[in-house]
Design a protein around this motif. Structure first.
Motif, mmCIF file in Angstrom:
data_model
loop_
_atom_site.group_PDB
_atom_site.id
_atom_site.type_symbol
_atom_site.label_atom_id
_atom_site.label_comp_id
_atom_site.label_asym_id
_atom_site.label_seq_id
_atom_site.Cartn_x
_atom_site.Cartn_y
_atom_site.Cartn_z
ATOM 1 N N UNK A 40 9.779 65.264 13.333
ATOM 2 C CA UNK A 40 10.929 65.879 14.012
ATOM 3 C C UNK A 40 10.767 65.935 15.524
ATOM 4 N N UNK A 41 9.639 65.445 16.003
ATOM 5 C CA UNK A 41 9.306 65.626 17.424
ATOM 6 C C UNK A 41 10.356 64.975 18.340
ATOM 7 N N UNK A 42 10.639 63.696 18.087
ATOM 8 C CA UNK A 42 11.583 62.987 18.959
ATOM 9 C C UNK A 42 12.969 63.634 18.875
ATOM 10 N N UNK A 43 13.390 63.885 17.653
ATOM 11 C CA UNK A 43 14.703 64.475 17.419
ATOM 12 C C UNK A 43 14.868 65.791 18.195
ATOM 13 N N UNK A 44 13.871 66.641 18.012
ATOM 14 C CA UNK A 44 13.923 67.991 18.600
ATOM 15 C C UNK A 44 13.849 67.928 20.125
ATOM 16 N N UNK A 45 12.908 67.149 20.629
ATOM 17 C CA UNK A 45 12.682 67.145 22.076
ATOM 18 C C UNK A 45 13.774 66.374 22.831
ATOM 19 N N UNK A 46 14.235 65.276 22.253
ATOM 20 C CA UNK A 46 15.295 64.527 22.934
ATOM 21 C C UNK A 46 16.588 65.343 22.950
ATOM 22 N N UNK A 47 16.832 66.086 21.867
ATOM 23 C CA UNK A 47 17.999 66.984 21.876
ATOM 24 C C UNK A 47 17.858 68.034 22.969
ATOM 25 N N UNK A 48 16.642 68.542 23.109
ATOM 26 C CA UNK A 48 16.366 69.557 24.124
ATOM 27 C C UNK A 48 16.643 68.992 25.528
ATOM 28 N N UNK B 96 16.188 53.553 23.939
ATOM 29 C CA UNK B 96 15.068 53.288 23.033
ATOM 30 C C UNK B 96 15.333 53.794 21.610
ATOM 31 N N UNK B 97 15.943 54.975 21.479
ATOM 32 C CA UNK B 97 16.138 55.549 20.136
ATOM 33 C C UNK B 97 17.015 54.637 19.288
ATOM 34 N N UNK B 98 18.036 54.090 19.892
ATOM 35 C CA UNK B 98 18.952 53.197 19.175
ATOM 36 C C UNK B 98 18.220 51.913 18.777
ATOM 37 N N UNK C 286 22.640 60.248 12.071
ATOM 38 C CA UNK C 286 21.796 59.318 12.843
ATOM 39 C C UNK C 286 22.575 58.732 14.019
ATOM 40 N N UNK C 287 23.825 58.375 13.781
ATOM 41 C CA UNK C 287 24.641 57.808 14.855
ATOM 42 C C UNK C 287 24.889 58.837 15.962
ATOM 43 N N UNK C 288 25.182 60.079 15.527
ATOM 44 C CA UNK C 288 25.593 61.099 16.505
ATOM 45 C C UNK C 288 24.424 61.715 17.251
ATOM 46 N N UNK C 289 23.342 62.029 16.534
ATOM 47 C CA UNK C 289 22.291 62.840 17.158
ATOM 48 C C UNK C 289 20.931 62.162 17.250
ATOM 49 N N UNK C 290 20.837 60.927 16.801
ATOM 50 C CA UNK C 290 19.590 60.190 17.008
ATOM 51 C C UNK C 290 19.844 58.982 17.910
ATOM 52 N N UNK C 291 20.963 58.274 17.630
ATOM 53 C CA UNK C 291 21.303 57.160 18.519
ATOM 54 C C UNK C 291 22.184 57.632 19.680
ATOM 55 N N UNK C 292 22.770 58.790 19.547
ATOM 56 C CA UNK C 292 23.616 59.384 20.592
ATOM 57 C C UNK C 292 24.834 58.518 20.934
#
Lengths: 437, 318
Positions: free
Chosen positions: A62-70, A394-396, B279-285
């Motif tokens: 969850x690290x990337x998810x949590x921190x990138x959201x932050x 990068x995430x995409x 995933x589209x909304x909150x991981x790929x943004x």
């Protein structure tokens, strides 16, 4: 104002000054063994500076998810962030990280003092330019751990020599690694069925990509045309890249424990420590823990860098740099922490506590290679690193690769060529959206 | 002081209010007073439901990314076109349809059967009801986690049970790691967890059927089989349909359980639309793209639910 009152005011100001300067800093990182070492190390900083350190550690999946959201929500949770190497582009271009060049110049911190691969991987954006957004904090790389005690057993050595016509020893190539994994797969050792190797297969975050690249790079995969940025065709899906992907699938199919279809760092280390596998792929950060383990530690385990393939010798870079978050209200104190952390004696303690220092003064010390049984392997591995895209998107790019690779390697759908061709389509669409193509 | 029957709401309110305010309230009509009371709710509804919906529709026509500082461009229906022509999205739709169809079908069959059995009077009836409804009281995250262990090929109980009945090697198959088994793995867990919900609603339906109808049928010498098909099923049907509606909407949104179990894999065979959308909304943004995706899903669920509710009302009217 009387003289007494003046003295009192002066004394109060003097007493209050350090209290006003002392701040509470929050450092964000992944929840893993090195983070505990950093907590220990940071006590010295607290004592020296008067600042208080708080830590926010998030489990890896969850690290990337949590921190990138932050970061994307411009949150003020973290003053300091030890962010993954691939976040550097987004951190720089989206204004999440403070640029550190002026600070480094003012404090005499030189990037020449750090392992070059870690500077490129963790600190620079754009890559290859002297624009620094982080200080290399934790060097890491994918390598292998093996059951040295099993490899040394005469009966197993004899059986292996008979089957493969060579000694059972640390593999020098990926093909040899697969032979060894095949040899151990399903074998009875001390009354227990064991398996060849645990490898990264996780789908949700970055696992399978961090694993498969160790095969892809060594078979000839390249992210782009070195002479024409973002030209993917013929590089991402070159014949070598296809062979590399097929190799990783064959390794997964032949030689991994049943049910290992969604494994990353913790599952892999669990399988190794519980005696299920002869070899494990994992980042170097786990080696101190393996060495200290009562079941498989000490002389029972050995370490080797990712073996070479037909087209080269590379390993996937891990590790992180430490950055100051631009939304922090305590940037001065955060910079003070980085200045303290960059000191050679602190870096030396960092290594002794289990953190992988990226400071050359530490790793080039004559005693370093023999300081731990895995130290030489760490040095050898850091000399052959390659990293994933560090673009703002990068995430995409990562999630597309996760999907395509997992679909072929684990689900067994389609061919390697199709998977890489589709990956090019995904990445091309992303780069078009980014305005890079 | 008691209210006189003729007192209007405005009068009653004015009496309980300070004189200055009361004079103002007395001047208001009943309709205005009603609006004053309803307004906060409407405002809240507009703020947390309608405004985000309109904003989402607006974003769906843009290339907006919430993690970027760049200028937003209106791109017309391009996001919609990309979604509707994306074969990967259609695969997630298929995975969702498979999950919905089989979970609802199996849960209805087992749930109704359990309700029918529990409705018969026998000793320990209440105890069995309590035991059966236990799974739905658990957190989906917990259920997902422990079923991951149950499905583990080397130590998982599920594989050993299958092995016991079929003779297959327990470690020869992986429920959550094989493409052909993973979609059924999530169906089994959802069925285990939510069949009790269908059972409870069906039980309420069965208990609402008056005994005298069965007594009259027995007088007419109707067989139990005929009683079941001409009394039990038709009278319980509205309840059953309501349960199907609830489960349908819930499973269309299914996220936590499946993420815990398979994470959407292997490959993408269990990546349901909600997981894909997240995933589209909150991981790929890809915020604009994800907004269009959400609008398409909203229209789909809303349309299907409206048709279904009309059918439900017709059944109730019969």
């Amino acid at each position: 104002m009387t003289r007494n009152a003046l003295w009192a005011a002066t004394a109060l100001t003097a007493l209050a000054a350090p209290a006003a300067m002392a701040e509470e800093l929050t450092l964000c990182w992944a929840a893993w063994d090195p983070a505990n070492a950093l907590v220990e190390l940071s006590k010295e900083f607290e004592a020296e500076s008067g600042h208080t350190m708080r830590f926010e550690f998030v489990p890896w999946p969850n690290f990337a998810d949590r921190m990138l959201n932050e970061l994307n929500s411009r949150g003020q949770l973290c003053d300091l962030l030890i962010g993954d190497s691939q976040w550097i582009g987004g951190g720089a271009e989206n204004g999440h990280y403070v640029k550190l060049n002026d600070f480094f110049d003012a404090e005499g911190i030189s990037m020449d003092d750090f392992i070059p691969a870690t500077v490129t991987g963790y600190a620079e954006w754009p890559k290859g330019t002297p624009n620094y957004w982080a200080l290399p904090a934790f060097g890491d790389v994918v390598g292998w751990t093996y059951r040295k005690d099993w490899f040394e057993r005469p009966e197993l050595q004899a059986a292996f020599a008979e089957a493969y016509g060579r000694d059972l020893a640390v593999p020098q190539s990926l093909a040899e690694l697969k032979d060894i994994a095949e040899f151990f797969q399903g074998r009875e050792i001390d009354g227990t069925t064991v398996y060849g190797a645990s490898i990264y297969t996780e789908r949700g975050s970055e696992g399978v990509t961090m694993g498969v690249t160790n095969a892809l790079y060594n078979f000839g995969f390249q992210y782009e045309n070195p002479d024409a940025p973002y030209e993917l065709e013929g590089y991402v899906n070159s014949p070598g890249a296809v062979a590399g992907l097929e190799f990783y699938k064959s390794l997964y199919d032949c030689c991994t424990p049943p049910g290992s279809s969604n494994w990353y760092m913790s599952e892999s280390v669990d399988a190794y420590k519980s005696g299920q596998v002869a070899m494990q792929m994992n980042f170097a950060f786990i080696w101190p823990g393996v060495h200290a383990d009562p079941n498989v530690g000490g002389d029972k385990s050995g370490y080797f860098p990712n073996p070479q393939g037909p087209a080269g010798h590379y390993a996937q870079l891990g590790g992180q740099g430490i950055s100051v978050v631009s939304y922090s209200d305590s940037q001065d104190a955060a910079l003070q922490y980085i200045k303290w952390f960059a000191q050679p004696d602190v870096q030396s303690k960092w290594w002794n506590l289990g953190g992988y220092s990226a400071l050359r003064a530490v790793v080039e010390d004559p005693d370093f290679a023999t300081s731990q049984p895995y130290a030489q392997t760490f040095l050898d591995s850091m000399a052959i690193v390659k990293d994933f895209w560090a673009e703002p998107a990068y995430a995409e790019l990562l999630l597309a690769m996760q999907d395509r690779v997992h679909t072929y390697v684990i689900a067994g759908q389609g061919t390697a060529q199709e998977a890489l061709d589709m990956l090019i389509e995904d990445w091309t669409e992303t780069f078009e959206d980014e305005g890079k193509l | 002081m008691t209210d006189t029957p003729a007192a209007t709401p405005a009068d009653r309110l004015a009496r309980a209010t300070p004189p200055r305010v009361a004079r103002k309230i007395r001047g208001l009509s009943d309709r205005a007073i009603a609006w004053i009371f309803v307004a906060p709710t409407i405002f809240l509804l507009l703020a947390v439901n309608i405004f985000p919906l309109i904003w989402t529709i607006n974003l769906s026509f843009t290339n907006f990314r919430a993690n970027r500082n760049r200028e937003v461009e209106y791109i017309g229906f391009r996001n919609y076109e990309r979604i509707l022509t994306d074969s990967d999205i259609w695969l997630t739709m298929q995975a969702t349809a498979h999950f919905l169809f089989w979970t609802i079908l199996i849960q209805v069959l087992i749930g109704f059967t359990l309700a029918w059995l529990i409705n018969r009077k026998f000793r320990g009836n209440d105890l069995w009801t309590t035991i059966i409804v236990l799974p739905m009281m658990l957190s989906p995250a917990v259920v997902g986690n422990f079923w991951t262990f149950l499905y583990q090929p080397q130590i998982g109980l599920f594989n050993y049970v299958v092995s016991f009945f079929t003779g297959a090697d327990p470690s020869s198959f992986s429920m959550i790691g094989q493409v052909n088994l993973a979609p059924w793995a999530i169906v089994i867990v959802d069925t285990w967890m939510w069949t009790p919900f269908i059972m409870l609603i069906c039980l309420a339906g069965l208990r609402s059927i008056p005994d005298y109808i069965y007594e009259a049928a027995e007088v007419d010498r109707a067989s139990p089989w005929r009683q079941f098909w001409t009394i039990t099923v038709p009278m319980a049907l509205p309840f059953l349909m309501l349960a199907v509606l609830f489960r349908g909407i819930e499973n269309f949104k299914m996220f936590d359980l499946v993420v815990q179990l398979t994470g959407g894999g292997p490959g993408s065979v269990t990546e349901l639309t909600s997981i894909n959308l997240k995933r589209e909304a909150f991981e790929k943004w890809r915020t604009g793209y994800a907004s269009a995706y959400a609008v398409i899903l909203f229209v789909t669920v809303f349309g299907l639910a409206s048709i279904y509710v009309k059918a439900l009302n017709k059944v109730k009217e019969r």
